[in-house]
Design an enzyme around this catalytic site. Structure first.
Site, PDB file in Angstrom:
ATOM      1  N   GLY A 266       0.843  -1.202   0.000  1.00 11.83           N
ATOM      2  CA  GLY A 266       0.000   0.000   0.000  1.00 11.83           C
ATOM      3  C   GLY A 266       0.876   1.249   0.000  1.00 11.83           C
ATOM      4  O   GLY A 266       2.054   1.199  -0.366  1.00 11.83           O
TER       5      GLY A 266
ATOM      6  N   LYS B 226      -3.042   8.611  18.174  1.00  9.76           N
ATOM      7  CA  LYS B 226      -3.118   9.898  17.458  1.00  9.76           C
ATOM      8  C   LYS B 226      -4.145   9.843  16.328  1.00  9.76           C
ATOM      9  O   LYS B 226      -4.724  10.859  15.951  1.00  9.76           O
ATOM     10  CB  LYS B 226      -1.735  10.334  16.972  1.00  9.76           C
ATOM     11  CG  LYS B 226      -1.074   9.452  15.894  1.00  9.76           C
ATOM     12  CD  LYS B 226      -1.460   9.798  14.488  1.00  9.76           C
ATOM     13  CE  LYS B 226      -0.911   8.784  13.497  1.00  9.76           C
ATOM     14  NZ  LYS B 226      -1.466   8.890  12.151  1.00  9.76           N
TER      15      LYS B 226
ATOM     16  N   THR C 107      -1.078  14.757  11.910  1.00  8.19           N
ATOM     17  CA  THR C 107      -2.334  14.189  11.390  1.00  8.19           C
ATOM     18  C   THR C 107      -3.551  15.022  11.773  1.00  8.19           C
ATOM     19  O   THR C 107      -4.571  14.949  11.092  1.00  8.19           O
ATOM     20  CB  THR C 107      -2.518  12.723  11.845  1.00  8.19           C
ATOM     21  OG1 THR C 107      -1.967  12.561  13.113  1.00  8.19           O
ATOM     22  CG2 THR C 107      -1.833  11.774  10.923  1.00  8.19           C
TER      23      THR C 107
HETATM   24  N1  LIG Z   1       0.430   6.033   4.531  1.00  3.28           N
HETATM   25  C1  LIG Z   1       1.226   6.617   5.427  1.00  3.28           C
HETATM   26  O1  LIG Z   1       1.672   7.755   5.226  1.00  3.28           O
HETATM   27  C2  LIG Z   1       1.610   5.871   6.679  1.00  3.28           C
HETATM   28  C3  LIG Z   1       2.641   6.412   7.444  1.00  3.28           C
HETATM   29  C4  LIG Z   1       3.039   5.736   8.600  1.00  3.28           C
HETATM   30  C5  LIG Z   1       2.392   4.555   8.971  1.00  3.28           C
HETATM   31  N2  LIG Z   1       1.378   4.072   8.210  1.00  3.28           N
HETATM   32  C6  LIG Z   1       0.752   2.824   8.671  1.00  3.28           C
HETATM   33  O2  LIG Z   1       1.110   1.756   7.797  1.00  3.28           O
HETATM   34  C7  LIG Z   1       0.064   0.773   7.756  1.00  3.28           C
HETATM   35  C8  LIG Z   1      -0.292   0.528   6.297  1.00  3.28           C
HETATM   36  O3  LIG Z   1      -0.830   1.750   5.813  1.00  3.28           O
HETATM   37  P1  LIG Z   1      -0.870   2.140   4.282  1.00  3.28           P
HETATM   38  O4  LIG Z   1      -0.886   3.608   4.214  1.00  3.28           O
HETATM   39  O5  LIG Z   1       0.143   1.412   3.513  1.00  3.28           O
HETATM   40  O6  LIG Z   1      -2.336   1.579   3.913  1.00  3.28           O
HETATM   41  P2  LIG Z   1      -2.981   1.480   2.458  1.00  3.28           P
HETATM   42  O7  LIG Z   1      -4.447   1.551   2.654  1.00  3.28           O
HETATM   43  O8  LIG Z   1      -2.325   2.410   1.537  1.00  3.28           O
HETATM   44  O9  LIG Z   1      -2.584  -0.009   1.996  1.00  3.28           O
HETATM   45  C9  LIG Z   1      -3.035  -1.115   2.703  1.00  3.28           C
HETATM   46  C10 LIG Z   1      -2.313  -2.345   2.194  1.00  3.28           C
HETATM   47  O10 LIG Z   1      -2.748  -3.464   2.965  1.00  3.28           O
HETATM   48  C11 LIG Z   1      -3.057  -4.520   2.082  1.00  3.28           C
HETATM   49  N3  LIG Z   1      -4.032  -5.426   2.694  1.00  3.28           N
HETATM   50  C12 LIG Z   1      -5.370  -5.295   2.786  1.00  3.28           C
HETATM   51  N4  LIG Z   1      -5.893  -6.372   3.366  1.00  3.28           N
HETATM   52  C13 LIG Z   1      -4.862  -7.207   3.651  1.00  3.28           C
HETATM   53  C14 LIG Z   1      -4.766  -8.485   4.236  1.00  3.28           C
HETATM   54  N5  LIG Z   1      -5.848  -9.157   4.659  1.00  3.28           N
HETATM   55  N6  LIG Z   1      -3.535  -9.028   4.367  1.00  3.28           N
HETATM   56  C15 LIG Z   1      -2.427  -8.377   3.940  1.00  3.28           C
HETATM   57  N7  LIG Z   1      -2.465  -7.181   3.369  1.00  3.28           N
HETATM   58  C16 LIG Z   1      -3.665  -6.590   3.230  1.00  3.28           C
HETATM   59  C17 LIG Z   1      -3.591  -3.834   0.839  1.00  3.28           C
HETATM   60  O11 LIG Z   1      -3.510  -4.708  -0.285  1.00  3.28           O
HETATM   61  C18 LIG Z   1      -2.610  -2.674   0.727  1.00  3.28           C
HETATM   62  O12 LIG Z   1      -1.433  -3.083   0.105  1.00  3.28           O
HETATM   63  C19 LIG Z   1      -1.100   1.362   8.577  1.00  3.28           C
HETATM   64  O13 LIG Z   1      -1.068   0.818   9.866  1.00  3.28           O
HETATM   65  C20 LIG Z   1      -0.779   2.851   8.649  1.00  3.28           C
HETATM   66  O14 LIG Z   1      -1.297   3.468   9.814  1.00  3.28           O
HETATM   67  C21 LIG Z   1       0.991   4.677   7.066  1.00  3.28           C
HETATM   68  O1  LIG Z   2      -3.114   9.139   6.709  1.00  6.38           O
HETATM   69  P1  LIG Z   2      -3.072   8.757   8.156  1.00  6.38           P
HETATM   70  O2  LIG Z   2      -4.069   9.504   8.979  1.00  6.38           O
HETATM   71  O3  LIG Z   2      -3.167   7.268   8.314  1.00  6.38           O
HETATM   72  O4  LIG Z   2      -1.642   9.183   8.702  1.00  6.38           O
HETATM   73  C1  LIG Z   2      -0.500   8.622   8.114  1.00  6.38           C
HETATM   74  C2  LIG Z   2       0.663   8.582   9.074  1.00  6.38           C
HETATM   75  O5  LIG Z   2       0.313   7.911  10.262  1.00  6.38           O
HETATM   76  C3  LIG Z   2       1.246   9.922   9.343  1.00  6.38           C
HETATM   77  O6  LIG Z   2       2.380   9.820  10.156  1.00  6.38           O
END
Ligand SMILES: NC(=O)c1ccc[n+]([C@@H]2O[C@H](COP(=O)([O-])OP(=O)(O)OC[C@H]3O[C@@H](n4cnc5c(N)ncnc54)[C@H](O)[C@@H]3O)[C@@H](O)[C@H]2O)c1
Ligand SMILES: O=P(O)(O)OC[C@H](O)CO
Length: 368
Positions: free
Chosen positions: A20, A207, A264
């Protein structure tokens, strides 16, 4: 102006699970630092397009990804690939982590298994477990003790543009936190290490709940005073919940705490803020989550957090109100009025730290 990449760590083989926004962004970051990166996605189109044209058709669509990334999937990688890796990084949303960890076979002996890094920010629904506990349940205490967690103010979209960013890296095992920090550290991406993974995890998960509140206030048309109130009172609630849980109150003053809370709660780039904003504009939660196109961990974390708050007996009126709006049918206008009508209280009334859920978790890990 982005600074040049420098290698603070020798070239590593890294498998990132979760293609993702964040998994892809971190794959790009490590690929850019000349590491050999494998990125697992369960979406076949993502795998094929990344390998063919270095583009992710579903997330960060405008970005040209590092050529050092090989996408794998849609099946979860087996031991043949995992056994070759120096590092496994999990960028899977919290609610799906347990099912995936259960399927992986990791060697209990530290020398024979990769460094494990987790970047998800949430609490599991039903069990209200932190990721540390999910790891202990699925992979055993030894593996959980050495797991490393990265959290902090870090939008994927800005990292791939190499905008200066800082994060916290925490583990019970100092050497593992150091290794993870050196792997990610770059002139445009600074890593600070710590040894309170429970506080760091709670910071990252909580958060998101306050970002929903801040977005809702903005959606209702309130402005800067209101947002500053939610951020500051949110920090106070997070610190009280975390302290009662058994984490260090100081962790909430770091990048993973106030840093990420500030980010956020103040940006429409946040999915959690966006959920709140659209609720404030009168849209239903179902309609928002069905069209968001990406995970907002705060929506499910609000449930687990509500159970934790009840269990700890702490006062956290903003978090409780977010729960009432998301799951109790309370409308946002009424929620704000009721919050503002609460009687005055002490500004900060930290509960005692001893005996919280962290104590049971540390016992489970053999760290008490
Ligand atoms: N996007 C950001 O800027 C950011 C920053 C820091 C932390 N995070 C954290 O990282 C984690 C992932 O967030 P993201 O932004 O990549 O989410 P996203 O929604 O962009 O992507 C989610 C991913 O999870 C996969 N997925 C869905 N169901 C699944 C399953 N059953 N098994 C395995 N994979 C599955 C999807 O295919 C996709 O690749 C979250 O906990 C989020 O809080 C995100
Ligand atoms: O898009 P949010 O709200 O999941 O925030 C993404 C990260 O957690 C920012 O640090």
């Amino acid at each position: 102006m982005p600074s040049p990449t420098r290698s603070f760590s020798p070239t590593r083989k890294v498998l990132i699970l979760g293609g993702g926004n964040f998994g892809s962004c971190l794959a790009d970051h490590l690929g850019d630092s000349d590491h050999e990166v494998f990125l697992w996605s369960r979406q076949e189109e993502v795998v094929n397009t990344l390998n063919k044209s270095h583009r992710n058709p579903a997330y960060l669509k405008d970005h040209l990804f590092s050529a050092n990334i090989t996408a794998v999937g849609p099946e979860l990688p087996g031991e043949d690939l995992i056994d070759q890796m120096d590092v496994l990084l999990f960028a899977i949303p919290t609610q799906f982590l347990r099912e995936n960890l259960t399927k992986l076979h990791l060697h209990p002996d530290r020398e024979k298994r990769p460094l494990l890094i987790f970047v998800n920010k949430g609490i599991e629904v039903g069990t209200h477990a932190l990721t540390l506990e999910i790891i202990a349940d699925t992979c055993g205490a030894e593996i959980a003790k050495a797991a490393t967690f990265i959290s902090g103010p870090s939008f994927a979209k800005e990292i791939v543009q190499r905008q200066p960013t800082s994060v916290s890296v925490a583990s019970f095992t100092d050497s593992e936190a150091q290794r993870a920090a050196l792997l990610f550290h770059q002139p445009h991406f600074r890593c600070y290490t710590g040894n309170d993974p429970i506080g760091l995890e709670l910071s990252g998960a909580l958060k998101n709940v306050y970002a929903i509140a801040a977005g809702a206030a903005d959606g209702l048309g309130f402005q800067n005073n209101t947002r500053a109130m939610i951020i500051t009172r949110g920090l106070s609630e997070m610190t009280c919940i975390g302290t009662a849980y058994g984490a260090s109150p100081l962790t909430f003053l770091g990048l993973a705490g106030v840093g990420d809370l500030f980010l956020t709660c103040s940006s429409p780039n946040s999915r959690n803020y966006t959920v709140g904003y659209r609720l404030g504009k009168g849209e239903s939660l179902d309609s928002i989550t069905n069209t968001l196109g990406s995970v907002a961990e705060g929506v499910t974390t609000t449930k687990g957090l509500n159970e934790i708050i009840q269990k700890l007996g702490v006062q956290a009126p903003i978090a409780t109100t977010v729960y009432d709006v998301l799951y109790g049918g309370k409308d946002v206008q009424t929620a704000v009025r009721e919050l503002m009508e609460l009687p005055p209280t002490k500004e900060l009334d930290l509960p005692p730290t001893a005996g919280g859920p962290a104590k049971q978790l540390l016992k489970k890990l053999g760290l008490d």
